[in-house]
Design a protein around this motif. Structure first.
Motif, mmCIF file in Angstrom:
data_model
loop_
_atom_site.group_PDB
_atom_site.id
_atom_site.type_symbol
_atom_site.label_atom_id
_atom_site.label_comp_id
_atom_site.label_asym_id
_atom_site.label_seq_id
_atom_site.Cartn_x
_atom_site.Cartn_y
_atom_site.Cartn_z
ATOM 1 N N ASP A 37 60.963 107.217 45.074
ATOM 2 C CA ASP A 37 61.430 105.839 44.914
ATOM 3 C C ASP A 37 62.467 105.544 45.989
ATOM 4 N N THR A 146 65.985 97.460 41.295
ATOM 5 C CA THR A 146 64.657 98.059 41.411
ATOM 6 C C THR A 146 63.711 97.124 40.670
ATOM 7 N N VAL A 192 58.141 102.426 46.551
ATOM 8 C CA VAL A 192 58.027 103.872 46.743
ATOM 9 C C VAL A 192 57.532 104.152 48.161
#
Length: 357
Positions: A37, A146, A192
């Motif tokens: 990530d 995120t 990612v």
């Protein structure tokens, strides 16, 4: 009424469904390309120490900040991150295959140990158990986004873990973990990056951290430069700047001799020895500035992806497909009559050129 009666009769005629669809995702993709990530790669969440690290750390850069607090077993380390990379890789591969995924993941311990190049002896299982403890115990508070969501409450890198099966000699067989919402949202948003499979062969914590930073910040560019001071801050090193510079020099010297750092070579700038230079070795496909608007190639048949993985082992096949489609569109060439054969040929040539076949 008739339908209800038929359902009851059918239910009575069959054995009960002892294994209904689980509320967790089972890891079962053996050749999933390693994925990390982006937030975990960009920020110093993991300790570089191989000894228990009980220091609370806070990192601030621009408008982003995060605070990391250790659990009873200490902070999670860069080697503990292997577990998250394995989980993220499985989730992304399943999503690419059109499957439903959940934040609760079940996997075979031996699969994780093998995929991440870890020992499969009793010691390997003991180290895995300790890593799970540190991942669950390490708590993070941050404003880093995120998946366009800001998490400001405390959370663990994994929310919990459970050893589902254990052999008589104490070795784990099945493990279940729940990744944090922070990690899961990054996966769902596809924030990612693909990692080189040799990432798991890097011996030293600093080498792993330097590779992750280069993968995140250099990416597909030909070169990335960073000052020693900023590299130290981003790496999470707690040594003095003088000690850190010596450690970086050792990495540079080893890479100069062995070319062991994946994807990017590392050097100190000749004119300014306080600048670290990462250079793309060519194994990361260069940026094409985005997908060309006109894609002349039809959708590939699903079976071709398995053959493509055999033709280019260790590569992210979906990314290679994107590069192949861009190359055809930007060159103005006509769509191949047999796209599957053309794509496999592209994969073979790509792998051969970079010595990865």
């Amino acid at each position: 009424m008739a339908d209800s009666s038929l359902t009851e009769k059918r239910s009575d005629a069959l054995l009960p469904n002892r294994h209904p669809i689980p509320d967790f995702f089972i890891c079962d993709i053996s050749d999933a390309a390693p994925k990390g990530d982006m937030a975990g790669m960009a920020f110093p969440i993991f300790s570089l120490s191989t000894k228990p690290d009980q220091k609370v750390r806070r990192y601030e850069h621009d408008n982003n900040w995060l605070e990391v607090r250790p659990g009873a077993e200490g902070l999670a380390t860069v080697f503990d991150r292997d577990i998250l990379i394995f989980a993220i890789s499985q989730l992304v591969a399943a999503m690419n295959a059109g499957r439903e995924v959940q934040s609760i993941i079940r996997f075979q311990a031996i699969d994780l140990l093998t995929a991440t190049n870890r020992e499969t002896s009793g010691r390997g299982y003991d180290l895995l158990r300790s890593a799970l403890e540190r991942l669950a115990g390490t708590r993070i508070t941050t404003n880093i986004l995120t998946g366009q969501k800001e998490i400001t409450r405390g959370f663990g890198l994994i929310e919990h873990y459970e050893i589902v099966r254990e052999t008589r000699d104490g070795r784990m067989q099945e493990i279940e973990i729940k990744v944090s919402d922070w990690v899961y949202q990054a996966v769902k948003a596809k924030e990612v990056l693909t990692l080189h499979k040799d990432f798991f062969r890097l011996r030293r914590p600093l080498e792993r951290r330097m590779y992750e930073l280069a993968r995140k910040h250099c990416g597909r560019q030909s070169e990335w430069r960073i000052s020693l001071g900023l590299l130290q801050s981003k790496s999470g090193s707690t040594s003095t700047l003088k000690e850190f510079k010596r450690a970086v020099k050792r990495v540079v010297e080893r890479d100069r001799q062995a070319h062991h750092m994946p994807d990017y070579s590392v050097e100190l700038d000749e004119g300014d020895r306080d600048i670290v230079v990462f250079t793309n070795r060519g194994s990361i496909p260069p940026s094409t500035g985005g997908r060309a608007k006109q894609d002349p190639v039809r959708e590939l048949k699903p079976d071709v992806y398995h053959e493509a993985r055999l033709a280019a082992p260790g590569w992210d096949i979906r990314e290679l497909e994107s590069q192949w489609r861009d190359w055809i569109a930007l060159s103005g060439a006509e769509a191949p009559r047999n796209p599957e054969a053309a794509f496999l040929g592209f994969c073979r040539k790509w792998s051969q050129r970079r010595g990865r076949a």
